[in-house]
Scaffold this active site. Sequence first.
Site, PDB file in Angstrom:
ATOM      1  N   CYS A 122     -41.427  17.519  -5.079  1.00 35.83           N
ATOM      2  CA  CYS A 122     -40.417  17.733  -6.143  1.00 35.83           C
ATOM      3  C   CYS A 122     -39.042  17.205  -5.745  1.00 35.83           C
ATOM      4  O   CYS A 122     -38.016  17.878  -5.935  1.00 35.83           O
ATOM      5  CB  CYS A 122     -40.320  19.213  -6.500  1.00 35.83           C
ATOM      6  SG  CYS A 122     -41.870  19.977  -6.993  1.00 35.83           S
TER       7      CYS A 122
ATOM      8  N   CYS B 171     -51.606   4.099 -11.001  1.00 36.71           N
ATOM      9  CA  CYS B 171     -50.646   5.052 -10.444  1.00 36.71           C
ATOM     10  C   CYS B 171     -49.611   4.338  -9.589  1.00 36.71           C
ATOM     11  O   CYS B 171     -48.791   4.981  -8.938  1.00 36.71           O
ATOM     12  CB  CYS B 171     -51.366   6.125  -9.626  1.00 36.71           C
ATOM     13  SG  CYS B 171     -52.331   5.472  -8.239  1.00 36.71           S
TER      14      CYS B 171
ATOM     15  N   CYS C 245     -43.966  28.529  -4.727  1.00 35.82           N
ATOM     16  CA  CYS C 245     -44.106  27.131  -5.109  1.00 35.82           C
ATOM     17  C   CYS C 245     -44.245  27.042  -6.623  1.00 35.82           C
ATOM     18  O   CYS C 245     -45.018  27.790  -7.228  1.00 35.82           O
ATOM     19  CB  CYS C 245     -45.332  26.514  -4.429  1.00 35.82           C
ATOM     20  SG  CYS C 245     -45.557  24.760  -4.840  1.00 35.82           S
TER      21      CYS C 245
ATOM     22  N   GLN D 261     -58.033  14.557 -11.803  1.00 37.51           N
ATOM     23  CA  GLN D 261     -56.595  14.407 -12.004  1.00 37.51           C
ATOM     24  C   GLN D 261     -55.900  15.759 -11.822  1.00 37.51           C
ATOM     25  O   GLN D 261     -56.292  16.756 -12.420  1.00 37.51           O
ATOM     26  CB  GLN D 261     -56.303  13.859 -13.396  1.00 37.51           C
ATOM     27  CG  GLN D 261     -56.613  12.381 -13.556  1.00 37.51           C
ATOM     28  CD  GLN D 261     -55.552  11.485 -12.938  1.00 37.51           C
ATOM     29  OE1 GLN D 261     -54.569  11.938 -12.364  1.00 37.51           O
ATOM     30  NE2 GLN D 261     -55.761  10.175 -13.045  1.00 37.51           N
TER      31      GLN D 261
ATOM     32  N   CYS E   7     -35.904  25.363  -7.065  1.00 39.86           N
ATOM     33  CA  CYS E   7     -36.710  25.862  -5.944  1.00 39.86           C
ATOM     34  C   CYS E   7     -35.850  26.037  -4.697  1.00 39.86           C
ATOM     35  O   CYS E   7     -35.052  25.154  -4.352  1.00 39.86           O
ATOM     36  CB  CYS E   7     -37.862  24.898  -5.660  1.00 39.86           C
ATOM     37  SG  CYS E   7     -38.918  25.411  -4.281  1.00 39.86           S
TER      38      CYS E   7
END
Length: 487
Positions: free
Chosen positions: A97, A444, A189, A318, A88
């Site tokens: 990211c 998480c 993106c 999710q 990217c």
Amino acid sequence: MSRRYHKKNQSQNAVRIAGVRIDAVAAEGKCVVRTDEGIIFVENPTGGPGVAPGDVVDLRITGKKKQYREAVAEQVHEWSAVRVKPFCEHFGTCGGCKWQHIQYPEQLNFKHQQVVDHLTRIGKVALPTIRPILPAHPTQYYRNKLEFTCAEGRWMTQQEVQSGQLIDQRAVGFHVPGRFDKVLPIHHCYLQPDPSNAIRQAVSDYVFANDMTLYNLKTHTGFLRTLIIRTADTTQQVMVTLQVAYDHPDWLNGLLEHLKRNFPQITSLNYILNSKKNDSYQDQEVINWAGKPYIEEQMDEADGPPLTFRIGPKSFYQTNAQQAHNLYKITRDWAGLTGNERVYDLYTGTGTIALFVARRAKEVIGVEYVEASVADARINAQVNGITNASFVAGDMRDILTDSFFDQHGRPEVVITDPPRAGMDEAVTRQLLKAAPDRIVYVSCNTATQARDLGILDEGYAVTNVQPVDMFPHTHHVENVVLLSRKS
């Protein structure tokens, strides 16, 4: 230990360490350097190339704590063998990211080790062999929701600042890490599939073509605040929600009509009028301008027809739908249901896990703090014809009492999927008193999960552990733990 270590500058504001090798990845995506003088946690500065284990770098110390120091890398002398070219153009400046400069198999190794470290060092409980982390597929365009900030406060590169040219400060994109008032305009993106990029670009083009004002995060002036795009993987339905600061019919209706005309894929088009000084909208009214007020996602089910979930603008679902399906299958299988069990699903959200396991249980009771989510869960139960699932709204600490167990019956199985803060200790203690046969703990945040396992160890043994990669190219990792009641 690092191979080379010496200080270049001992002044209070500019302590530098030259030529040290990054040893490993630490919590929250930071890297760690172990030196003769202690541990250094290394951040990736905005605009930098990022650091990876194996890099040889120069560090600038930015903070000193009792047990460690903090630093940023100023120069890389030797590149690590685990590096890969970022895909990217926004890598290093955008806040997402952050691990795309690290090969994906190595990302999985680091995440797996993070789970091991947290469960052993924080939880300090006996563990079985931890299963290999479940990889994500695909590793790009996997998110079903993105929220873009529309603001007057464009992030400018050093070259743009030095040029002295006047540059329009409006931008539609993501916040730059550590700068609440600066937004990086995004060209492309890799997180969300089509038509996400095209919709975002269309909004940006319309803003400039019609001289629309964007919200100023410092002065709290301006019109357009956020653009939220949700996509459904199985049905291909698309939801777009605009958040504006005040009523301006010409701008609002014009932009909405522009999106409706150019993107027939949009099946739900909404807006929110939010005059507060923050962008949170859970307490705001959502106005459905065109299409349905929801989109639908489906999950294949071996026990019957596919489950359908309605997702509204405020619904939690999710964000990696494909990997969530795998996560739920692990959760259901480890629950060991035979059709005779009463299941409590704690922190049930919109009831996705509760409904996913309901066909194999005698009864499922979902508990959730957010009333709007409970309303969604009840609707989803009706849509799927599931009659053995009920949902209760309220604070978990207040609801999960002896009287609640007496009223609804003691559970044979508990599934819990708390937020990052983990479970309140009072809730954990109530689970020990309820004494279900099995607890399936989905988390998480393995640090808080490990803390809770340390309490549950009084009555339960960890019998299975499965890390799951839900968010490739980030440090985040999901983890499922099966606990069995001790004899």
